[in-house]
Design an enzyme around this catalytic site. Structure first.
Site, PDB file in Angstrom:
ATOM      1  N   ALA A 192       1.043  -1.650   0.249  1.00 22.47           N
ATOM      2  CA  ALA A 192      -0.240  -0.405  -0.349  1.00 22.47           C
ATOM      3  C   ALA A 192       1.126   1.095  -0.394  1.00 22.47           C
ATOM      4  O   ALA A 192       0.354   2.430  -0.715  1.00 22.47           O
ATOM      5  CB  ALA A 192      -1.077  -0.200   1.252  1.00 22.47           C
ATOM      6  N   GLN A 193       2.008   1.343   0.855  1.00 23.03           N
ATOM      7  CA  GLN A 193       3.455   2.602   1.150  1.00 23.03           C
ATOM      8  C   GLN A 193       3.594   2.729  -0.341  1.00 23.03           C
ATOM      9  O   GLN A 193       3.757   4.153  -0.773  1.00 23.03           O
ATOM     10  CB  GLN A 193       3.764   2.215   1.916  1.00 23.03           C
ATOM     11  CG  GLN A 193       3.107   2.276   3.059  1.00 23.03           C
ATOM     12  CD  GLN A 193       4.578   2.054   3.997  1.00 23.03           C
ATOM     13  OE1 GLN A 193       4.963   0.631   4.239  1.00 23.03           O
ATOM     14  NE2 GLN A 193       5.067   2.254   4.982  1.00 23.03           N
ATOM     15  N   TYR A 194       3.758   1.608  -1.178  1.00 21.99           N
ATOM     16  CA  TYR A 194       4.745   1.849  -2.475  1.00 21.99           C
ATOM     17  C   TYR A 194       3.594   2.140  -3.278  1.00 21.99           C
ATOM     18  O   TYR A 194       3.643   2.801  -4.196  1.00 21.99           O
ATOM     19  CB  TYR A 194       5.169  -0.354  -2.220  1.00 21.99           C
ATOM     20  CG  TYR A 194       5.311   0.311  -4.400  1.00 21.99           C
ATOM     21  CD1 TYR A 194       6.792   0.431  -4.775  1.00 21.99           C
ATOM     22  CD2 TYR A 194       4.580  -0.126  -5.466  1.00 21.99           C
ATOM     23  CE1 TYR A 194       7.533  -0.007  -5.736  1.00 21.99           C
ATOM     24  CE2 TYR A 194       4.936  -0.115  -6.604  1.00 21.99           C
ATOM     25  CZ  TYR A 194       6.627   0.072  -6.582  1.00 21.99           C
ATOM     26  OH  TYR A 194       6.974  -0.240  -8.414  1.00 21.99           O
TER      27      TYR A 194
ATOM     28  N   SER B 276      27.929 -17.732 -28.012  1.00 17.91           N
ATOM     29  CA  SER B 276      26.901 -19.283 -27.117  1.00 17.91           C
ATOM     30  C   SER B 276      28.319 -20.364 -26.647  1.00 17.91           C
ATOM     31  O   SER B 276      29.654 -20.345 -26.427  1.00 17.91           O
ATOM     32  CB  SER B 276      26.895 -19.978 -28.392  1.00 17.91           C
ATOM     33  OG  SER B 276      27.311 -20.412 -29.372  1.00 17.91           O
ATOM     34  N   LEU B 277      27.611 -21.417 -25.773  1.00 17.83           N
ATOM     35  CA  LEU B 277      27.898 -22.563 -25.370  1.00 17.83           C
ATOM     36  C   LEU B 277      27.713 -23.599 -25.759  1.00 17.83           C
ATOM     37  O   LEU B 277      26.932 -24.150 -26.196  1.00 17.83           O
ATOM     38  CB  LEU B 277      27.686 -21.975 -23.943  1.00 17.83           C
ATOM     39  CG  LEU B 277      27.085 -21.060 -22.317  1.00 17.83           C
ATOM     40  CD1 LEU B 277      26.710 -21.637 -21.285  1.00 17.83           C
ATOM     41  CD2 LEU B 277      28.826 -21.146 -23.057  1.00 17.83           C
TER      42      LEU B 277
ATOM     43  N   GLU C  27      26.902 -21.459 -12.309  1.00 19.39           N
ATOM     44  CA  GLU C  27      26.007 -20.878 -12.528  1.00 19.39           C
ATOM     45  C   GLU C  27      24.063 -21.676 -12.758  1.00 19.39           C
ATOM     46  O   GLU C  27      24.402 -21.977 -13.900  1.00 19.39           O
ATOM     47  CB  GLU C  27      25.798 -19.730 -12.735  1.00 19.39           C
ATOM     48  CG  GLU C  27      26.867 -18.878 -13.318  1.00 19.39           C
ATOM     49  CD  GLU C  27      27.428 -18.132 -13.560  1.00 19.39           C
ATOM     50  OE1 GLU C  27      26.544 -17.580 -15.025  1.00 19.39           O
ATOM     51  OE2 GLU C  27      28.509 -17.269 -13.800  1.00 19.39           O
TER      52      GLU C  27
ATOM     53  N   LYS D   3      21.547 -22.980 -15.071  1.00 20.79           N
ATOM     54  CA  LYS D   3      21.719 -22.106 -16.783  1.00 20.79           C
ATOM     55  C   LYS D   3      19.953 -22.655 -16.570  1.00 20.79           C
ATOM     56  O   LYS D   3      19.178 -22.828 -16.978  1.00 20.79           O
ATOM     57  CB  LYS D   3      21.955 -23.229 -17.374  1.00 20.79           C
ATOM     58  CG  LYS D   3      21.906 -22.815 -19.106  1.00 20.79           C
ATOM     59  CD  LYS D   3      22.753 -23.995 -19.876  1.00 20.79           C
ATOM     60  CE  LYS D   3      22.536 -23.191 -21.189  1.00 20.79           C
ATOM     61  NZ  LYS D   3      21.232 -22.621 -21.533  1.00 20.79           N
TER      62      LYS D   3
ATOM     63  N   ASP E 287      16.566 -21.419 -18.774  1.00 19.52           N
ATOM     64  CA  ASP E 287      15.778 -22.028 -19.678  1.00 19.52           C
ATOM     65  C   ASP E 287      14.786 -21.159 -20.313  1.00 19.52           C
ATOM     66  O   ASP E 287      13.847 -20.786 -19.981  1.00 19.52           O
ATOM     67  CB  ASP E 287      14.794 -23.176 -19.604  1.00 19.52           C
ATOM     68  CG  ASP E 287      14.358 -23.875 -20.791  1.00 19.52           C
ATOM     69  OD1 ASP E 287      15.597 -23.507 -21.423  1.00 19.52           O
ATOM     70  OD2 ASP E 287      13.942 -24.801 -20.887  1.00 19.52           O
TER      71      ASP E 287
ATOM     72  N   TYR F 192      24.219 -12.293 -15.154  1.00 21.34           N
ATOM     73  CA  TYR F 192      25.145 -13.403 -15.366  1.00 21.34           C
ATOM     74  C   TYR F 192      26.114 -12.893 -16.075  1.00 21.34           C
ATOM     75  O   TYR F 192      27.166 -13.310 -15.545  1.00 21.34           O
ATOM     76  CB  TYR F 192      24.671 -14.819 -15.895  1.00 21.34           C
ATOM     77  CG  TYR F 192      24.256 -15.108 -16.762  1.00 21.34           C
ATOM     78  CD1 TYR F 192      22.833 -15.118 -17.522  1.00 21.34           C
ATOM     79  CD2 TYR F 192      25.394 -14.402 -18.022  1.00 21.34           C
ATOM     80  CE1 TYR F 192      22.658 -15.329 -19.099  1.00 21.34           C
ATOM     81  CE2 TYR F 192      25.063 -14.766 -19.142  1.00 21.34           C
ATOM     82  CZ  TYR F 192      24.127 -14.823 -19.842  1.00 21.34           C
ATOM     83  OH  TYR F 192      23.026 -15.344 -20.744  1.00 21.34           O
TER      84      TYR F 192
ATOM     85  N   LYS G 124      32.349 -21.756 -15.318  1.00 23.44           N
ATOM     86  CA  LYS G 124      32.477 -21.130 -16.164  1.00 23.44           C
ATOM     87  C   LYS G 124      34.245 -21.134 -14.950  1.00 23.44           C
ATOM     88  O   LYS G 124      34.834 -21.392 -14.132  1.00 23.44           O
ATOM     89  CB  LYS G 124      32.143 -19.569 -15.567  1.00 23.44           C
ATOM     90  CG  LYS G 124      31.089 -19.688 -16.227  1.00 23.44           C
ATOM     91  CD  LYS G 124      30.562 -17.560 -16.982  1.00 23.44           C
ATOM     92  CE  LYS G 124      28.961 -17.438 -16.932  1.00 23.44           C
ATOM     93  NZ  LYS G 124      28.216 -17.198 -16.917  1.00 23.44           N
TER      94      LYS G 124
ATOM     95  N   LYS H 193      24.391 -29.899 -19.539  1.00 20.91           N
ATOM     96  CA  LYS H 193      22.891 -30.058 -19.629  1.00 20.91           C
ATOM     97  C   LYS H 193      22.128 -30.873 -19.170  1.00 20.91           C
ATOM     98  O   LYS H 193      22.854 -32.305 -19.501  1.00 20.91           O
ATOM     99  CB  LYS H 193      22.606 -30.649 -21.695  1.00 20.91           C
ATOM    100  CG  LYS H 193      23.018 -28.764 -22.170  1.00 20.91           C
ATOM    101  CD  LYS H 193      22.124 -27.572 -22.428  1.00 20.91           C
ATOM    102  CE  LYS H 193      22.232 -27.066 -23.764  1.00 20.91           C
ATOM    103  NZ  LYS H 193      20.557 -26.513 -24.426  1.00 20.91           N
TER     104      LYS H 193
ATOM    105  N   CYS I 120     -17.340 -48.771 -29.795  1.00 25.44           N
ATOM    106  CA  CYS I 120     -16.773 -49.616 -28.823  1.00 25.44           C
ATOM    107  C   CYS I 120     -15.787 -49.945 -29.161  1.00 25.44           C
ATOM    108  O   CYS I 120     -15.732 -50.949 -29.979  1.00 25.44           O
ATOM    109  CB  CYS I 120     -16.991 -50.643 -27.451  1.00 25.44           C
ATOM    110  SG  CYS I 120     -15.954 -50.774 -27.040  1.00 25.44           S
TER     111      CYS I 120
ATOM    112  N   CYS J  94     -16.507 -54.313 -28.342  1.00 26.04           N
ATOM    113  CA  CYS J  94     -17.405 -55.014 -28.430  1.00 26.04           C
ATOM    114  C   CYS J  94     -17.959 -54.240 -29.253  1.00 26.04           C
ATOM    115  O   CYS J  94     -19.554 -54.749 -30.174  1.00 26.04           O
ATOM    116  CB  CYS J  94     -17.930 -54.792 -26.649  1.00 26.04           C
ATOM    117  SG  CYS J  94     -18.699 -53.701 -26.922  1.00 26.04           S
TER     118      CYS J  94
ATOM    119  N   CYS K  26     -18.965 -46.406 -23.354  1.00 26.68           N
ATOM    120  CA  CYS K  26     -19.360 -47.605 -24.455  1.00 26.68           C
ATOM    121  C   CYS K  26     -20.766 -48.281 -23.278  1.00 26.68           C
ATOM    122  O   CYS K  26     -21.129 -48.948 -22.415  1.00 26.68           O
ATOM    123  CB  CYS K  26     -19.118 -49.031 -23.858  1.00 26.68           C
ATOM    124  SG  CYS K  26     -18.925 -50.706 -24.589  1.00 26.68           S
TER     125      CYS K  26
ATOM    126  N   CYS L  25     -19.789 -55.340 -21.917  1.00 30.75           N
ATOM    127  CA  CYS L  25     -18.414 -55.292 -22.762  1.00 30.75           C
ATOM    128  C   CYS L  25     -17.485 -56.258 -22.388  1.00 30.75           C
ATOM    129  O   CYS L  25     -16.736 -55.962 -21.125  1.00 30.75           O
ATOM    130  CB  CYS L  25     -17.749 -54.353 -23.235  1.00 30.75           C
ATOM    131  SG  CYS L  25     -16.376 -53.131 -23.953  1.00 30.75           S
TER     132      CYS L  25
END
Length: 710
Positions: free
Chosen positions: A39-41, A87-88, A118, A120, A122, A257, A322, A346, A440, A443, A458, A463
DNA sequence: TTGCCTCGAGTTCT
DNA sequence: CTCGAGGCAA
C-alpha cells in the site's frame, strides 16, 4: 518566475519519488525483502503519476510509470551487438565435462583453477545497455552479432533497474537471461485457453452466418517459449488478449550473469566478483550461483541441481560452469563462437518432441473410453516413452492435438509422461483432427457421451473390455487382494470361459487352473501347479475380507474405497445395502442423488445380483462381523420368512436378520416373534395366525430394517 | 449458483 | 499424480 521555482520543487520531488520507487523495486524484486508495504508502495506510485500528469514535461522514459505502458511498441529495430554474444559448448555427460576441464587445464598449464557454477536458466538471452546510469537499450541475443531491439518490453520487467545508483560506469552492457516462472506460464496458458473458449463461442455464431471464423490462439509449449513470445510481442488486438499478454509480461523476470563491454570503469578480476559487483549495482543475480574449487565440486553441483531442478520456481536445463579467473579466460579465448573457458552441462531432457502416430482408445472398468497417444518411441528423462494418455476428447481439442503431429512430451515432477501440445510450426497439412469413435473399439456397441460430461462411455455392460477391467479391479490389492490373478491370468480365464464374472473366481479348482494357457513370451505356457495352488489358496483367504472391501470390489460406479467404507459401516451387510431405497442411501452423509442412483441401479441389475449370490454361496463374508449377534438392534428376536420376497431371497432376508442380531428360524413356533410373509406364502402364515404371532409384509419388514439401521 | 473440498478413476515405466 | 465429478455450505 514563481512557476519556475514551483517546477523546480516538483522536479526534485519527482526525482526523489523515482529513486525511492527504484530502491523499493530493488528491495522487492531483486533482494526479495521489501521494506514497505504494498500500500505504501502504491502511494508513492500514485503520487508520482499525479505529478507527471500535471507536469508532462517531467516524464522521462526511465520513469517507473513507463513500465506498464499499454502502448503498442513500434516496429522492432535491429541492434548490432558491440561485443558479440557467444554461445556455449554443451556437455551431456560427466565425461564430456571432464574432457572440457582436461583441455582447459592443458591450455592453462595447470588444473588448479576455481570454477563458478550457475544454474542455466531456460529462457532468452538478452543484452542490456546502460548509459550514465540509465537503461537505454535492451536486445535479444539473435545470432550473437545482431539481435532485436526489445527495450520497451524489457522495461516492464521490474527487476531490470531503469536507473542505477551512483558509481555505475558511464557506459556498459550487462547480459542475462529473461525467463518466465512456471507459475506464470501456467497462468498465461490458462488465460489463452479461456480466450480460445470465447473464440469458439464467437465462431459458432460466425459459422451460422457463414462468415469467416476467427483463429484460435496457440498455447505456449513451455515457459521459455512463453518468455520469448512475450518479450518480442507487439500490440495486442483485443482487450482480453491484452490481458493475457499483460499476465505474460508480469510473469517475466531476469537474472544477470555477465558483464559485456564497459567504459569508464575497471572490470572485476573474476567472474565471481563480477557477479557480486553486478549485484551491488542493483542487478538481480541468481542466489544459487556458487563457486567451486575443483572440478569434482562443480560436478557435484551439477548433479545436485539435476535432482533438485523441480524444486525451483523456474525452469533450468543445466548448469553453466565457468572458469572464475578473467585473465585465464582471456588466455583460453574462444574457438569459433564458443568460449573455451565455459561449458554448459545439460541435464537429460524432461521434454522431447516426437511424432504422434495414432490415437487409440482403452475401455475402462466403468466403460469409459480413454484415448491415448501412440508415439514414436522417444527418450525423455531417462525412460523411453511410447504411450501417453490424452484424457478425453475435450483435452485433445483444447490442446489441438492431431494425428501425425509432432508433439512435445514431458515427464514432469512425477513419472507419468504427458503430451504437452503440438509443434504447430512443423505441421505439413497432412495431420488429422481426431474424433472419438462412435462404436466401442472392443465390442462395437454404440458409444454415448452425456451432455455436460467429459467422458464417452461404451453402452454395453457386457463389453469384454469392461468385464476384464472389472475382474482386475476385483482381485486388486485394495479390493479382494487375490494374489496370482493378474492381467494375463484374468484375461485367460475370461477368454476360455471358466470365469464370466468375479463371482466365478470362487468356484475355480486347481485342476481347472493347471491347464490354463497363458500367453508366454515366445510360446504360450501352462499356468502350472504351484501357481494354481496359490491362486486357490489366495482366493480362499480372500473370503474373509471385510465387508467394505467386498463392496468396493464390486466396482459400483462412484463407489470407491472410501464410499465403500461408509456404506459398509452404515448398512452393515450387503443385503441391507441391496435393499436400501434411493432415499435410504441418500440419508448417508456424502451420498447424494448420483451415488444413490448408481448403487440402486447396481443392485437392480439381474447379473449383479447373481454375482452377489455366487459370493454368498462361496462363503464370502457379506456382513460386518461387529454387528455381533448379541449386540444388534434385533437382539433376542426370532424371525421366520415365508413366501417369495421381491427385494431379496429368503436366504438374504435371514442373513440380514442375523446381522442385526436376531435369529432366523425355519419353522413357526410360539416363541417366534415375527413372520415375514412374502408372495404366495405357505402354511407358515396360517400357523402364525394360529399362534397369534405378528406377521409382517415385506414392506413392513423393510421399513423395520431401515429403522433399526438409522 | 458458485466455490471449496474430497473422492473416484485412470495412468507409465522399470 | 492429475483431472473430473459429486456433495455440501454459503
Amino acid at each position: 518566475m514563481e512557476e519556475d521555482r514551483d517546477l523546480q520543487t516538483v522536479k526534485l520531488r519527482v526525482e526523489e519519488l523515482r529513486s525511492l520507487i527504484a530502491y523499493h523495486d530493488y528491495r522487492y524484486y531483486v533482494l526479495d525483502s521489501p521494506e514497505i508495504s504494498d500500500a505504501q508502495y502504491d502511494e508513492l506510485m500514485r503520487e508520482l503519476r499525479r505529478l507527471e500528469e500535471r507536469y508532462p514535461q517531467l516524464i522521462t522514459p526511465d520513469s517507473p510509470t513507463q513500465r506498464v505502458s499499454g502502448q503498442p511498441v513500434a516496429a522492432f529495430g535491429i541492434v548490432e551487438h558491440r561485443l558479440p554474444l557467444l554461445s556455449l559448448a554443451n556437455a551431456f555427460a560427466e565425461a564430456e565435462l571432464r574432457a572440457w576441464h582436461r583441455r582447459a587445464s592443458a591450455l592453462a598449464g595447470s588444473d588448479d583453477f576455481t570454477l563458478v557454477c550457475e544454474p542455466k536458466m531456460d529462457g532468452l538471452a538478452v543484452a542490456l545497455v546502460y548509459e550514465n546510469g540509465a537503461f537505454v537499450q535492451g536486445a535479444t541475443r539473435g545470432d550473437g552479432r545482431r539481435g532485436e531491439n526489445i527495450t520497451e518490453n524489457l522495461r516492464t520487467i521490474r527487476s531490470i533497474p531503469l536507473r542505477l545508483g551512483k558509481g555505475a560506469p558511464s557506459r556498459f552492457e550487462v547480459r542475462g537471461e529473461v525467463y518466465m516462472t512456471k507459475q506464470g506460464f501456467e497462468k498465461v496458458n490458462q488465460e489463452i485457453m479461456w480466450l480460445n473458449e470465447e473464440i469458439d463461442r464467437v465462431n459458432e455464431e460466425l459459422a451460422k452466418k457463414g462468415k469467416k471464423e476467427k483463429k484460435r490462439l496457440s498455447l505456449f509449449a513451455n515457459p521459455r517459449n512463453a518468455a520469448a513470445g512475450s518479450v518480442r510481442q507487439r500490440d495486442a488486438r483485443s482487450v482480453r488478449q491484452r490481458d493475457a499478454r499483460m499476465t505474460a509480461k508480469r510473469s517475466l523476470d531476469i537474472f544477470i550473469y555477465a558483464l559485456g563491454w564497459l567504459e569508464g570503469a575497471a572490470r572485476p578480476p573474476t567472474q565471481w566478483e563480477t557477479l557480486q559487483w553486478l549485484g551491488k549495482l542493483g542487478f538481480r543475480t541468481n542466489p544459487y550461483n556458487a563457486r567451486a574449487r575443483y572440478l569434482n565440486e562443480a560436478m557435484h553441483v551439477c548433479y545436485e541441481w539435476q535432482d533438485r531442478r523441480e524444486s525451483l520456481p523456474y525452469e533450468i536445463d543445466g548448469v553453466v560452469v565457468k572458469i572464475d579467473d578473467l585473465s585465464l579466460q582471456e588466455r583460453l579465448g574462444a574457438v569459433g563462437r564458443e568460449p573455451r573457458w565455459a561449458i554448459a552441462y545439460k541435464f537429460p531432457p524432461i521434454q522431447a518432441t516426437t511424432k504422434l502416430l495414432k490415437i487409440k482408445v482403452n475401455v475402462g472398468r466403468t466403460g469409459s473410453l480413454n484415448p491415448y497417444a501412440v508415439l514414436e518411441p522417444v527418450r525423455v528423462g531417462g525412460a523411453t516413452v511410447e504411450r501417453a494418455t490424452l484424457h478425453n476428447e475435450d483435452d485433445i481439442r483444447r490442446k489441438d492435438i492431431r494425428i501425425g503431429d509432432t508433439v512435445i512430451i514431458q515427464r514432469a515432477g512425477d513419472v507419468i509422461p504427458q503430451v504437452v501440445g503440438p509443434v504447430v510450426s512443423l505441421r505439413t497439412g497432412e495431420e488429422e483432427v481426431y474424433s472419438m469413435p462412435e462404436q466401442c473399439p472392443e465390442c462395437h456397441a454404440p458409444v454415448r457421451r452425456l451432455e455436460g460430461e467429459a467422458m464417452s462411455y461404451c453402452t454395453n455392460t457386457a463389453c469384454p473390455a469392461q468385464r476384464f477391467a472389472l475382474m482386475e479391479h476385483f482381485v486388486s490389492r485394495d479390493a479382494m487382494d487375490i494374489e496370482g490373478i493378474g492381467q494375463s491370468t484374468g484375461a485367460a480365464l475370461l477368454e476360455n470361459g471358466s470365469v464370466a464374472d468375479p463371482g466365478d473366481i470362487y468356484s475355480l479348482t486347481v485342476d481347472q487352473l493347471v491347464y490354463l494357457m497363458l500367453p508366454g513370451k515366445d510360446h504360450p505356457r501352462r499356468l502350472g501347479a504351484p501357481t494354481a495352488r496359490k491362486i486357490v489358496d489366495e482366493t480362499e483367504r480372500s473370503k474373509q475380507r471385510p465387508l467394505s472391501r467386498v463392496i468396493f470390489a464390486l466396482g459400483i460406479r462412484h463407489v470407491g474405497s472410501e464410499m465403500a467404507d461408509r456404506l459398509a459401516e452404515h448398512f452393515g451387510a450387503i443385503d441391507a445395502l441391496a435393499a436400501a431405497s434411493v432415499e435410504d442411501l441418500e440419508s448417508v452423509p456424502t451420498v447424494g442423488p448420483k451415488i444413490a442412483q448408481s448403487v440402486r441401479a447396481y443392485f437392480d441389475d439381474e447379473d449383479n445380483r447373481r454375482i452377489i449370490e455366487k459370493l454368498r454361496q462361496a462363503g464370502v463374508r457379506l456382513a460386518e462381523e461387529r454387528a455381533a449377534r448379541e449386540e444388534g438392534p434385533l437382539r433376542g428376536l426370532t424371525f421366520v420368512v415365508t413366501g417369495t420376497l421381491s427385494a431379496f431371497t429368503r436366504e438374504e432376508a435371514e442373513e440380514r436378520v442375523r446381522e442385526l442380531g436376531g435369529s432366523a428360524a425355519s419353522s413357526v413356533t410360539r416363541k417366534t416373534d415375527y413372520v415375514v410373509v412374502g408372495e404366495s406364502p405357505g402354511s407358515k402364515a396360517q400357523k402364525a395366525q394360529e399362534y397369534g404371532v405378528k406377521t409382517l409384509t415385506e414392506e413392513e419388514f423393510l421399513s423395520m430394517l431401515r429403522r433399526t439401521n438409522a
